[in-house]
Design a protein around this motif. Structure first.
Motif, PDB file in Angstrom:
ATOM      1  N   HIS A   1      -8.734 -10.061  -3.110  1.00 51.94           N
ATOM      2  CA  HIS A   1      -8.437 -10.999  -2.037  1.00 51.94           C
ATOM      3  C   HIS A   1      -9.196 -12.314  -2.232  1.00 51.94           C
ATOM      4  CE1 HIS A   1      -7.201  -7.238  -0.105  1.00 51.94           C
ATOM      5  NE2 HIS A   1      -6.421  -7.982   0.640  1.00 51.94           N
TER       6      HIS A   1
ATOM      7  N   GLN B   1      -6.649 -14.628   4.319  1.00 55.31           N
ATOM      8  CA  GLN B   1      -6.948 -13.750   3.196  1.00 55.31           C
ATOM      9  C   GLN B   1      -5.657 -13.426   2.456  1.00 55.31           C
ATOM     10  OE1 GLN B   1      -9.808 -12.268   1.902  1.00 55.31           O
ATOM     11  NE2 GLN B   1     -11.005 -13.624   3.174  1.00 55.31           N
TER      12      GLN B   1
ATOM     13  N   ASN C   1      -3.863 -11.764  -1.063  1.00 56.14           N
ATOM     14  CA  ASN C   1      -4.110 -10.761  -2.088  1.00 56.14           C
ATOM     15  C   ASN C   1      -3.549 -11.246  -3.421  1.00 56.14           C
ATOM     16  OD1 ASN C   1      -3.500  -8.314  -3.748  1.00 56.14           O
ATOM     17  ND2 ASN C   1      -4.415  -7.274  -1.990  1.00 56.14           N
TER      18      ASN C   1
ATOM     19  N   THR D   1      -4.039  -7.877   7.245  1.00 58.43           N
ATOM     20  CA  THR D   1      -4.587  -7.770   5.894  1.00 58.43           C
ATOM     21  C   THR D   1      -3.462  -7.582   4.899  1.00 58.43           C
ATOM     22  OG1 THR D   1      -6.650  -6.799   6.721  1.00 58.43           O
ATOM     23  CG2 THR D   1      -6.143  -6.456   4.389  1.00 58.43           C
TER      24      THR D   1
ATOM     25  N   TYR E   1       1.429  -5.349   4.983  1.00 58.04           N
ATOM     26  CA  TYR E   1       0.410  -5.954   5.836  1.00 58.04           C
ATOM     27  C   TYR E   1      -0.101  -4.931   6.843  1.00 58.04           C
ATOM     28  CZ  TYR E   1       2.124 -10.008   3.465  1.00 58.04           C
ATOM     29  OH  TYR E   1       2.471 -10.877   2.466  1.00 58.04           O
TER      30      TYR E   1
END
Length: 214
Positions: free
Chosen positions: A14, A21, A23, A53, A63
């Motif tokens: 990340h 954030q 990836n 995330t 996600y």
């Protein structure tokens, strides 16, 4: 940190980009996308604005919230889509959620064929994503149908009645394996095709294996 002050890519998958954030595996996915790249980029920005995330799971961007899958994006020949993992629990105020197949119980899609469609729905998509996050915060579960609620193809029912060993073996399988077989056998419209599928799977059932076990 690298000499330029940017994060060292070897330290983490990340990196921080515009307070979000991202990836690096998803960067690679998008870089290799031959279709729907612009749409994926737009969807990615919208999702990351909702503080989820970003990960790469099942070969597609996924996600999560507190390590729980909330939404993923994937592409098909005719459309790309957001898939809400527990979409069946969303209110769907705009009536835009789609059940991919009649056998899907939890997931729901929102489909797109152009970047302009995503732009128009930006605010709506964010509201759906935030609702999906609230579903996870509340710990809600999608009520799944029990094995006995699934239709049994008449051809398979006859086999179970005629071959006690097959019935015993089938009933010994886990509920998930039973449901997979029931869906597989009942899917074809023609009886001949259903019978063919059953014949091909009988030994596997007798061996105590699921449809995808090898």
């Amino acid at each position: 940190m690298g000499r330029s002050g940017a994060p060292d890519r070897k330290e983490s998958t990340h990196v921080t980009f515009e307070d979000r954030q991202v990836n690096l595996k998803v960067d690679e996915f998008l870089g290799n996308a031959k279709k729907w790249r612009e749409e994926f980029e737009q969807l990615r920005a919208i999702i990351l604005d909702c503080a989820l995330t970003e990960e790469l799971k099942w070969g597609v961007p996924c996600y999560t919230f507190d390590a729980k899958n909330v939404v993923l994006m994937h592409g098909f020949k005719e459309y790309c889509a957001l898939l809400f993992i527990k979409g069946a629990l969303l209110k769907d105020a705009k009536g835009i959620l789609i059940t991919q197949t009649e056998n899907v119980q939890a997931g729901r899609q929102i489909r797109f064929t152009s970047a302009s469609e995503i732009t128009k729905l930006k605010a709506v998509l964010k509201s759906y994503i935030r609702e999906a996050i609230e579903v996870e915060k509340a710990g809600l579960k999608v009520p799944h149908k029990k094995t006995e609620d699934f239709a049994i193809a008449e051809e398979f029912k006859n086999k179970l009645d005629d071959i006690p060993a097959l019935k015993t073996a089938f009933e010994s399988l886990t509920p998930g394996r039973q449901r997979a077989y029931l869906l597989h056998f009942s899917a074809p419209k023609q009886s001949k095709t259903r019978e063919s599928r059953i014949e091909k799977c009988m030994q596997q059932i007798l061996d105590g294996k699921g449809l995808d076990d090898r």
